[in-house]
Design an enzyme around this catalytic site. Sequence first.
Site, short mmCIF file in Angstrom:
data_model
loop_
_atom_site.label_atom_id
_atom_site.label_comp_id
_atom_site.label_asym_id
_atom_site.label_seq_id
_atom_site.Cartn_x
_atom_site.Cartn_y
_atom_site.Cartn_z
N ASP A 50 24.62 -48.81 4.87
CA ASP A 50 24.33 -49.89 5.82
C ASP A 50 24.64 -49.35 7.21
OD1 ASP A 50 23.73 -52.25 7.01
OD2 ASP A 50 25.22 -53.45 5.96
N ASP A 68 17.60 -50.83 7.97
CA ASP A 68 18.90 -50.19 8.15
C ASP A 68 19.78 -50.21 6.90
OD1 ASP A 68 19.21 -52.95 8.24
OD2 ASP A 68 20.92 -52.86 9.59
N GLU A 69 19.20 -50.45 5.74
CA GLU A 69 20.03 -50.65 4.55
C GLU A 69 19.26 -50.19 3.31
OE1 GLU A 69 22.43 -54.42 2.50
OE2 GLU A 69 21.05 -54.76 4.16
#
Length: 483
Positions: free
Chosen positions: A11, A105-106
């Site tokens: 993350d 983003d993860e």
Amino acid sequence: MRAAPTILHLDMDAFYASAEQAAKPSLRGKPVVVGGLGPRGVVATASYEARRFGVHSAMPTAQARRLAPNAAYLVPRFTLYRTVSDQVMGLLGQLSPLVEPLSLDEAFVDLEAGGTADDTASARAVGEQLRDAIRAVTGLTGSVGLAGSKMLAKIASEEAKPDGLMVIEPGTERALLAPKSVRILPGVGPATGDHLRRAGMTTVDDLATAGEAELVRLLGKAHGVALHRMALGHDNRPVVAERDAKSVSVEDTFDTDLHDRVRVRTEVERLADRCVRRLRAAERSGRTVVLKVRRYDFSTLTRSETLRGPTDDPTVVREAAARLLEGVDTTGGVRLLGVGVTGLADYTQEDLFAQAAGERAAPGEPAGEQPGAGDHEDEPERASERESAEQLAARRWPAGHDVRHAEYGHGWVQGSGVGRVTVRFEEPGTPPGRVRTFRIDDPALRPADPLPLVSDPADYSSWPASLPKSRSGPGSSGGESRP
């Protein structure tokens, strides 16, 4: 559940805001809020400096301004975020063929499937080296969680934030989860959490102790059974490689309700063009055009039209969206518009081009390209008849977006108003730059593309075989480790 912590969850830390701070030297170490800036705007991401004031994602921007009036408020730059995301996902893809992105983003990574880790020591080493690689390639930081299941890996990365790593050893799950809030479990949102609280269950241990039968009685069979298993630390969901997107869409919320029917149509056409640009960037086409309209009273209507075959032609999508708009009553005002394309395919149906041209052709004229067909360069001029100069300036010069001046070089917009635009001239690798103000129609100033956050990124093409040594060995991580 696995016998080793070989599922990794990455993350990125305050992704949008961190990217903006990396791109803008004058904002490093200062509160930054990224999101919609109008009266109806919502925070997308807040930097850790802004979070100290109570600002968080999904908060109305107006409320954030009251909490942190001196923060920098910026409009998202998705072109930059997607570029950085592609770099990060590329690194993950070299670790394993099983990478499951959840957002820009993860992502989850199955290290065992990639043969890069099979026990705690090797998993920790890969996690540390991944963090090094991300920093070297993008200039940003990410937090890593490692566990024997997806649920626990995600919990671990959250516990490790910011810029840390946490390993949850298989067999320690129950003790780790027991004292935590029920909200930490997937699928427990505010409504479910409040329902459980009224039943006297506030911690994960309360759920495990209550038993499956009681949770089924409270939440229904599917949710109750799943929640009880998670409370015991059981999660057998596999990491699934990236699935194809099912749709591509864009939408805008307007600061004030739109009442002018011509302006509404102009916005729909603009959204249709944006949607097609995204469609083409993904090298896809679609068969069904969808229009979304949220009216003044928050009622939301969706209309769709299925074409004869897939297309990525902007004229076809614009005309379909316009036809859909004709069947929607907008007299009371419109607060949000959206255009999407579903039924995605990897090819286009060529006869749709002729179909669109034929529908535009006047009787007796041959079907073909018409003068001005698909040319929407005059949209700002048409829209200017119905928009104020300030609205046009905010659209042309969004706060935080890149510009280039013929004399001063690259910079970014700090703000605009009263016929002026203020620009700070700096680049990711320079010291904080000077601020200058120009007329919004200054011919020497023009929008620009984002610059790379790292001008000379490290070469990780042979990752993970030639990775540098871990920063400080197995015993330290910037986060914490469960023995």
